[in-house]
Design a protein around this motif. Structure first.
Motif, PDB file in Angstrom:
ATOM      1  N   LYS A 106       8.784 -14.211  33.056  1.00  0.00           N
ATOM      2  CA  LYS A 106       8.838 -12.878  32.474  1.00  0.00           C
ATOM      3  C   LYS A 106       7.467 -12.231  32.582  1.00  0.00           C
ATOM      4  O   LYS A 106       6.441 -12.896  32.519  1.00  0.00           O
ATOM      5  CB  LYS A 106       9.261 -12.931  30.998  1.00  0.00           C
ATOM      6  CG  LYS A 106      10.689 -13.379  30.774  1.00  0.00           C
ATOM      7  CD  LYS A 106      11.041 -13.313  29.292  1.00  0.00           C
ATOM      8  CE  LYS A 106      12.487 -13.721  29.060  1.00  0.00           C
ATOM      9  NZ  LYS A 106      12.874 -13.648  27.623  1.00  0.00           N
ATOM     10  N   ILE A 107       7.486 -10.907  32.768  1.00  0.00           N
ATOM     11  CA  ILE A 107       6.241 -10.147  32.714  1.00  0.00           C
ATOM     12  C   ILE A 107       6.426  -9.029  31.703  1.00  0.00           C
ATOM     13  O   ILE A 107       7.538  -8.560  31.465  1.00  0.00           O
ATOM     14  CB  ILE A 107       5.855  -9.558  34.088  1.00  0.00           C
ATOM     15  CG1 ILE A 107       6.923  -8.572  34.574  1.00  0.00           C
ATOM     16  CG2 ILE A 107       5.618 -10.645  35.110  1.00  0.00           C
ATOM     17  CD1 ILE A 107       6.512  -7.795  35.797  1.00  0.00           C
ATOM     18  N   GLN A 108       5.320  -8.623  31.116  1.00  0.00           N
ATOM     19  CA  GLN A 108       5.369  -7.529  30.158  1.00  0.00           C
ATOM     20  C   GLN A 108       4.748  -6.300  30.810  1.00  0.00           C
ATOM     21  O   GLN A 108       3.584  -6.334  31.230  1.00  0.00           O
ATOM     22  CB  GLN A 108       4.610  -7.891  28.884  1.00  0.00           C
ATOM     23  CG  GLN A 108       4.730  -6.837  27.798  1.00  0.00           C
ATOM     24  CD  GLN A 108       4.080  -7.285  26.500  1.00  0.00           C
ATOM     25  OE1 GLN A 108       3.257  -8.209  26.493  1.00  0.00           O
ATOM     26  NE2 GLN A 108       4.437  -6.640  25.403  1.00  0.00           N
ATOM     27  N   MET A 109       5.533  -5.246  30.924  1.00  0.00           N
ATOM     28  CA  MET A 109       5.044  -4.027  31.548  1.00  0.00           C
ATOM     29  C   MET A 109       4.659  -2.999  30.496  1.00  0.00           C
ATOM     30  O   MET A 109       5.263  -2.922  29.424  1.00  0.00           O
ATOM     31  CB  MET A 109       6.104  -3.446  32.485  1.00  0.00           C
ATOM     32  CG  MET A 109       6.373  -4.288  33.709  1.00  0.00           C
ATOM     33  SD  MET A 109       7.359  -3.389  34.945  1.00  0.00           S
ATOM     34  CE  MET A 109       8.871  -3.130  34.026  1.00  0.00           C
ATOM     35  N   LYS A 110       3.660  -2.211  30.834  1.00  0.00           N
ATOM     36  CA  LYS A 110       3.222  -1.131  29.968  1.00  0.00           C
ATOM     37  C   LYS A 110       3.667   0.206  30.553  1.00  0.00           C
ATOM     38  O   LYS A 110       3.683   0.386  31.769  1.00  0.00           O
ATOM     39  CB  LYS A 110       1.697  -1.132  29.823  1.00  0.00           C
ATOM     40  CG  LYS A 110       1.132  -2.325  29.088  1.00  0.00           C
ATOM     41  CD  LYS A 110      -0.378  -2.175  28.915  1.00  0.00           C
ATOM     42  CE  LYS A 110      -0.957  -3.328  28.113  1.00  0.00           C
ATOM     43  NZ  LYS A 110      -2.426  -3.183  27.930  1.00  0.00           N
TER      44      LYS A 110
END
Length: 234
Positions: free
Chosen positions: A4-8
């Motif tokens: 998983k990646i967290q995008m802004k």
């Protein structure tokens, strides 16, 4: 283990559409549409835009913020096919995807570095609703991004546009700077592909107006223009 990646959210779109109905089905169809990319406070740095003015077009990677589902389906019913045929989600541009991301190519009309909202990008031809979150911006590079030999699958280019009829009375209720863009939007027929009722009155919100129209054959007639929900102020 699931990666998983967290995008802004790096920016949001200011456009003339406060609801989904009426938004062009693809970017670039209505070049008269003008929109503004406004960066989130964390990303309001002129340095981040250095060199961008040398490109004529941009890719916007954005989120389907008005279409949220907790689950996804491997098949969807594209409106282009009347909503009666199922295709694989990865063979369509449906908003109901495992990751609800959209991709649009827009024309860069200008870079304004100093405004009350920080640096902004003025673009044309966007197909995004007002307030749409933008996760990334990349320059469009013609030699790499343009593929004239590409096949279009089940989504060929539209064959023709509607003739838009607006009486002088109705036209007088439309701000002059919005008339060309509104006619462009209407000419591409905002109705769902599977609807063809000449008696039905449709309504769409555009640039602070509520525009009602009917379609008979290849002619779209505007029957009412009133004040409606505003735009450009997420």
């Amino acid at each position: 283990m699931e990666d998983k990646i967290q995008m802004k959210v790096v920016a949001r779109m200011e456009s003339q559409f406060v609801s989904k109905f009426g938004i062009p089905r693809q970017s670039g169809l209505v070049e008269e549409l003008r929109s503004t990319v406004v960066f989130e406070p964390e990303f309001r740095s002129p340095d981040a835009l250095r060199g961008l003015e040398g490109f004529s077009h941009l890719w916007l990677i954005w989120g389907f913020s008005a279409n949220r589902r907790e689950t996804w389906s491997p098949t969807v019913r594209p409106p282009r096919l009347g909503g009666n045929r199922r295709l694989g989600v990865f063979a369509t541009r449906s908003p109901f995807r495992p990751n609800p991301l959209g991709l649009s190519c827009v024309k860069l009309e200008g870079v304004e570095l100093s405004t009350p909202k920080g640096p902004v990008l003025h673009v044309s031809g966007a197909d995004l609703m007002d307030g749409t979150p933008i996760y990334d911006i990349k320059p469009y590079v013609p030699y790499a991004d343009c593929r004239p030999e590409a096949r279009e699958g089940f989504a060929p280019a539209p064959e023709g546009r509607l003739r838009v009829e607006i009486s002088p009375e109705m036209e007088g209720r439309i701000p002059p700077e919005q008339r060309e863009a509104l006619q462009g939007v209407l000419s591409w027929d905002p109705r769902p592909h599977y609807q063809n009722d000449p008696q039905r009155v449709y309504g769409m919100s555009f640039a602070g107006m509520e525009v009602k129209f009917i379609v008979a054959g290849e002619v779209l007639t505007v029957v009412e223009v009133t004040e409606g929900p505003g735009a450009g102020g997420f």
